[in-house]
Design a protein around this motif. Structure first.
Motif, PDB file in Angstrom:
ATOM      1  N   ALA A 149      41.677 -13.333  -1.690  1.00  0.00           N
ATOM      2  CA  ALA A 149      40.258 -13.717  -1.735  1.00  0.00           C
ATOM      3  C   ALA A 149      39.650 -13.503  -0.344  1.00  0.00           C
ATOM      4  CB  ALA A 149      40.115 -15.164  -2.189  1.00  0.00           C
ATOM      5  N   PRO A 150      39.484 -12.236   0.049  1.00  0.00           N
ATOM      6  CA  PRO A 150      38.965 -11.934   1.385  1.00  0.00           C
ATOM      7  C   PRO A 150      37.659 -12.683   1.675  1.00  0.00           C
ATOM      8  CG  PRO A 150      39.624  -9.919   0.267  1.00  0.00           C
ATOM      9  CD  PRO A 150      39.692 -11.031  -0.748  1.00  0.00           C
ATOM     10  N   GLY A 151      37.594 -13.252   2.865  1.00  0.00           N
ATOM     11  CA  GLY A 151      36.400 -13.973   3.292  1.00  0.00           C
ATOM     12  C   GLY A 151      36.382 -15.441   2.931  1.00  0.00           C
ATOM     13  N   LEU A 152      37.270 -15.873   2.072  1.00  0.00           N
ATOM     14  CA  LEU A 152      37.266 -17.273   1.627  1.00  0.00           C
ATOM     15  C   LEU A 152      37.516 -18.236   2.779  1.00  0.00           C
ATOM     16  CD1 LEU A 152      37.188 -19.300  -0.783  1.00  0.00           C
ATOM     17  CD2 LEU A 152      39.669 -19.097  -0.821  1.00  0.00           C
ATOM     18  N   THR A 153      38.513 -17.955   3.605  1.00  0.00           N
ATOM     19  CA  THR A 153      38.877 -18.906   4.660  1.00  0.00           C
ATOM     20  C   THR A 153      37.843 -18.967   5.783  1.00  0.00           C
ATOM     21  OG1 THR A 153      40.246 -17.271   5.812  1.00  0.00           O
ATOM     22  CG2 THR A 153      41.351 -18.691   4.190  1.00  0.00           C
ATOM     23  N   SER A 154      36.971 -17.967   5.860  1.00  0.00           N
ATOM     24  CA  SER A 154      35.928 -17.987   6.890  1.00  0.00           C
ATOM     25  C   SER A 154      34.548 -18.286   6.305  1.00  0.00           C
ATOM     26  CB  SER A 154      35.909 -16.642   7.630  1.00  0.00           C
ATOM     27  OG  SER A 154      35.647 -15.585   6.734  1.00  0.00           O
ATOM     28  N   HIS A 155      34.494 -18.562   5.017  1.00  0.00           N
ATOM     29  CA  HIS A 155      33.216 -18.853   4.359  1.00  0.00           C
ATOM     30  C   HIS A 155      32.633 -20.148   4.938  1.00  0.00           C
ATOM     31  CE1 HIS A 155      30.326 -19.877   1.243  1.00  0.00           C
ATOM     32  NE2 HIS A 155      30.407 -18.610   0.857  1.00  0.00           N
ATOM     33  N   PRO A 156      31.329 -20.189   5.171  1.00  0.00           N
ATOM     34  CA  PRO A 156      30.699 -21.379   5.752  1.00  0.00           C
ATOM     35  C   PRO A 156      30.904 -22.668   4.929  1.00  0.00           C
ATOM     36  CG  PRO A 156      29.131 -19.551   5.669  1.00  0.00           C
ATOM     37  CD  PRO A 156      30.375 -19.101   4.970  1.00  0.00           C
ATOM     38  N   MET A 157      31.116 -22.536   3.634  1.00  0.00           N
ATOM     39  CA  MET A 157      31.265 -23.715   2.777  1.00  0.00           C
ATOM     40  C   MET A 157      32.714 -24.237   2.711  1.00  0.00           C
ATOM     41  SD  MET A 157      28.187 -24.265   1.792  1.00  0.00           S
ATOM     42  CE  MET A 157      28.216 -25.258   0.324  1.00  0.00           C
ATOM     43  N   ILE A 158      33.667 -23.515   3.310  1.00  0.00           N
ATOM     44  CA  ILE A 158      35.067 -23.925   3.206  1.00  0.00           C
ATOM     45  C   ILE A 158      35.280 -25.303   3.833  1.00  0.00           C
ATOM     46  CG2 ILE A 158      35.946 -22.850   5.321  1.00  0.00           C
ATOM     47  CD1 ILE A 158      37.759 -22.783   1.948  1.00  0.00           C
ATOM     48  N   GLY A 159      34.485 -25.643   4.831  1.00  0.00           N
ATOM     49  CA  GLY A 159      34.609 -26.946   5.473  1.00  0.00           C
ATOM     50  C   GLY A 159      34.434 -28.104   4.507  1.00  0.00           C
ATOM     51  N   MET A 160      33.597 -27.907   3.505  1.00  0.00           N
ATOM     52  CA  MET A 160      33.364 -28.965   2.521  1.00  0.00           C
ATOM     53  C   MET A 160      34.584 -29.184   1.633  1.00  0.00           C
ATOM     54  SD  MET A 160      29.432 -28.093   1.448  1.00  0.00           S
ATOM     55  CE  MET A 160      29.444 -29.304   0.156  1.00  0.00           C
ATOM     56  N   ALA A 161      35.446 -28.194   1.537  1.00  0.00           N
ATOM     57  CA  ALA A 161      36.613 -28.286   0.658  1.00  0.00           C
ATOM     58  C   ALA A 161      37.870 -28.754   1.377  1.00  0.00           C
ATOM     59  CB  ALA A 161      36.882 -26.928   0.016  1.00  0.00           C
ATOM     60  N   LYS A 162      37.835 -28.886   2.693  1.00  0.00           N
ATOM     61  CA  LYS A 162      39.039 -29.211   3.458  1.00  0.00           C
ATOM     62  C   LYS A 162      39.730 -30.492   3.007  1.00  0.00           C
ATOM     63  CE  LYS A 162      38.277 -26.578   7.637  1.00  0.00           C
ATOM     64  NZ  LYS A 162      38.120 -26.624   9.089  1.00  0.00           N
ATOM     65  N   GLY A 163      38.985 -31.479   2.583  1.00  0.00           N
ATOM     66  CA  GLY A 163      39.578 -32.741   2.153  1.00  0.00           C
ATOM     67  C   GLY A 163      40.014 -32.758   0.701  1.00  0.00           C
ATOM     68  N   MET A 164      39.697 -31.694  -0.026  1.00  0.00           N
ATOM     69  CA  MET A 164      40.031 -31.630  -1.451  1.00  0.00           C
ATOM     70  C   MET A 164      41.468 -31.172  -1.655  1.00  0.00           C
ATOM     71  SD  MET A 164      36.658 -29.740  -2.950  1.00  0.00           S
ATOM     72  CE  MET A 164      37.070 -30.018  -4.656  1.00  0.00           C
ATOM     73  N   LYS A 165      42.061 -31.666  -2.722  1.00  0.00           N
ATOM     74  CA  LYS A 165      43.366 -31.153  -3.125  1.00  0.00           C
ATOM     75  C   LYS A 165      43.177 -29.682  -3.503  1.00  0.00           C
ATOM     76  CE  LYS A 165      45.321 -35.235  -2.967  1.00  0.00           C
ATOM     77  NZ  LYS A 165      45.463 -35.716  -1.629  1.00  0.00           N
ATOM     78  N   ALA A 166      44.139 -28.854  -3.147  1.00  0.00           N
ATOM     79  CA  ALA A 166      44.034 -27.414  -3.387  1.00  0.00           C
ATOM     80  C   ALA A 166      43.824 -27.098  -4.863  1.00  0.00           C
ATOM     81  CB  ALA A 166      45.270 -26.703  -2.848  1.00  0.00           C
ATOM     82  N   GLU A 167      44.520 -27.816  -5.720  1.00  0.00           N
ATOM     83  CA  GLU A 167      44.404 -27.567  -7.157  1.00  0.00           C
ATOM     84  C   GLU A 167      42.968 -27.758  -7.639  1.00  0.00           C
ATOM     85  OE1 GLU A 167      47.303 -28.576 -10.756  1.00  0.00           O
ATOM     86  OE2 GLU A 167      46.430 -30.375  -9.865  1.00  0.00           O
ATOM     87  N   LYS A 168      42.331 -28.835  -7.203  1.00  0.00           N
ATOM     88  CA  LYS A 168      40.959 -29.114  -7.621  1.00  0.00           C
ATOM     89  C   LYS A 168      39.995 -28.065  -7.061  1.00  0.00           C
ATOM     90  CE  LYS A 168      37.355 -32.607  -7.555  1.00  0.00           C
ATOM     91  NZ  LYS A 168      36.938 -33.924  -7.114  1.00  0.00           N
ATOM     92  N   ALA A 169      40.178 -27.716  -5.802  1.00  0.00           N
ATOM     93  CA  ALA A 169      39.301 -26.721  -5.187  1.00  0.00           C
ATOM     94  C   ALA A 169      39.424 -25.374  -5.882  1.00  0.00           C
ATOM     95  CB  ALA A 169      39.631 -26.587  -3.699  1.00  0.00           C
ATOM     96  N   MET A 170      40.641 -25.009  -6.265  1.00  0.00           N
ATOM     97  CA  MET A 170      40.837 -23.725  -6.937  1.00  0.00           C
ATOM     98  C   MET A 170      40.232 -23.727  -8.336  1.00  0.00           C
ATOM     99  SD  MET A 170      44.484 -22.323  -5.705  1.00  0.00           S
ATOM    100  CE  MET A 170      45.066 -22.682  -4.082  1.00  0.00           C
ATOM    101  N   LYS A 171      40.275 -24.866  -9.006  1.00  0.00           N
ATOM    102  CA  LYS A 171      39.625 -24.953 -10.318  1.00  0.00           C
ATOM    103  C   LYS A 171      38.123 -24.765 -10.167  1.00  0.00           C
ATOM    104  CE  LYS A 171      43.011 -27.729 -12.754  1.00  0.00           C
ATOM    105  NZ  LYS A 171      43.386 -29.036 -13.262  1.00  0.00           N
ATOM    106  N   MET A 172      37.561 -25.337  -9.118  1.00  0.00           N
ATOM    107  CA  MET A 172      36.128 -25.195  -8.875  1.00  0.00           C
ATOM    108  C   MET A 172      35.767 -23.747  -8.520  1.00  0.00           C
ATOM    109  SD  MET A 172      35.344 -28.700  -6.779  1.00  0.00           S
ATOM    110  CE  MET A 172      33.624 -28.311  -6.553  1.00  0.00           C
ATOM    111  N   ALA A 173      36.688 -23.035  -7.879  1.00  0.00           N
ATOM    112  CA  ALA A 173      36.436 -21.656  -7.462  1.00  0.00           C
ATOM    113  C   ALA A 173      36.663 -20.656  -8.583  1.00  0.00           C
ATOM    114  CB  ALA A 173      37.338 -21.307  -6.286  1.00  0.00           C
ATOM    115  N   SER A 174      37.184 -21.112  -9.698  1.00  0.00           N
ATOM    116  CA  SER A 174      37.542 -20.178 -10.770  1.00  0.00           C
ATOM    117  C   SER A 174      36.351 -19.396 -11.314  1.00  0.00           C
ATOM    118  CB  SER A 174      38.282 -20.889 -11.901  1.00  0.00           C
ATOM    119  OG  SER A 174      37.433 -21.816 -12.546  1.00  0.00           O
ATOM    120  N   GLY A 175      35.154 -19.880 -11.123  1.00  0.00           N
ATOM    121  CA  GLY A 175      33.974 -19.136 -11.553  1.00  0.00           C
ATOM    122  C   GLY A 175      33.630 -17.991 -10.617  1.00  0.00           C
ATOM    123  N   LYS A 176      34.120 -18.076  -9.388  1.00  0.00           N
ATOM    124  CA  LYS A 176      33.811 -17.068  -8.368  1.00  0.00           C
ATOM    125  C   LYS A 176      34.989 -16.139  -8.082  1.00  0.00           C
ATOM    126  CE  LYS A 176      29.861 -19.045  -7.060  1.00  0.00           C
ATOM    127  NZ  LYS A 176      28.624 -18.533  -7.525  1.00  0.00           N
TER     128      LYS A 176
END
Length: 71
Positions: A28-55
């Motif tokens: 997922a190129p660009g994901l780790t440098s995306h400006p919104m990634i900071g909002m996901a830092k406290g989320m469990k990876a599983e939940k964040a990935m489910k939310m990203a499944s649309g993108k």
């Protein structure tokens, strides 16, 4: 079992690991440098990935999970 369990590990913890960041960037190129990634830092990876499944295609998410789980 690897050192990460995506159901309990946060995105923030994964972003501290250069190997995990490399995996994210490969699938997922660009994901780790995306400006919104900071909002996901406290989320469990599983939940964040489910939310990203649309993108991010599920096949890429599955590859990320598989490779991170193998670390």
């Amino acid at each position: 079992m690897g050192k990460y369990d995506i159901s309990t590990t946060t995105i923030g913890d994964l972003l501290k690991d250069p190997q995990a960041v490399e995996i994210f960037d490969k699938h997922a190129p660009g994901l780790t440098s995306h400006p919104m990634i900071g909002m996901a830092k406290g989320m469990k990876a599983e939940k964040a990935m489910k939310m990203a499944s649309g993108k991010i295609p599920q096949s890429r998410l599955d590859a990320i999970v598989s490779e991170i789980s193998a670390l």
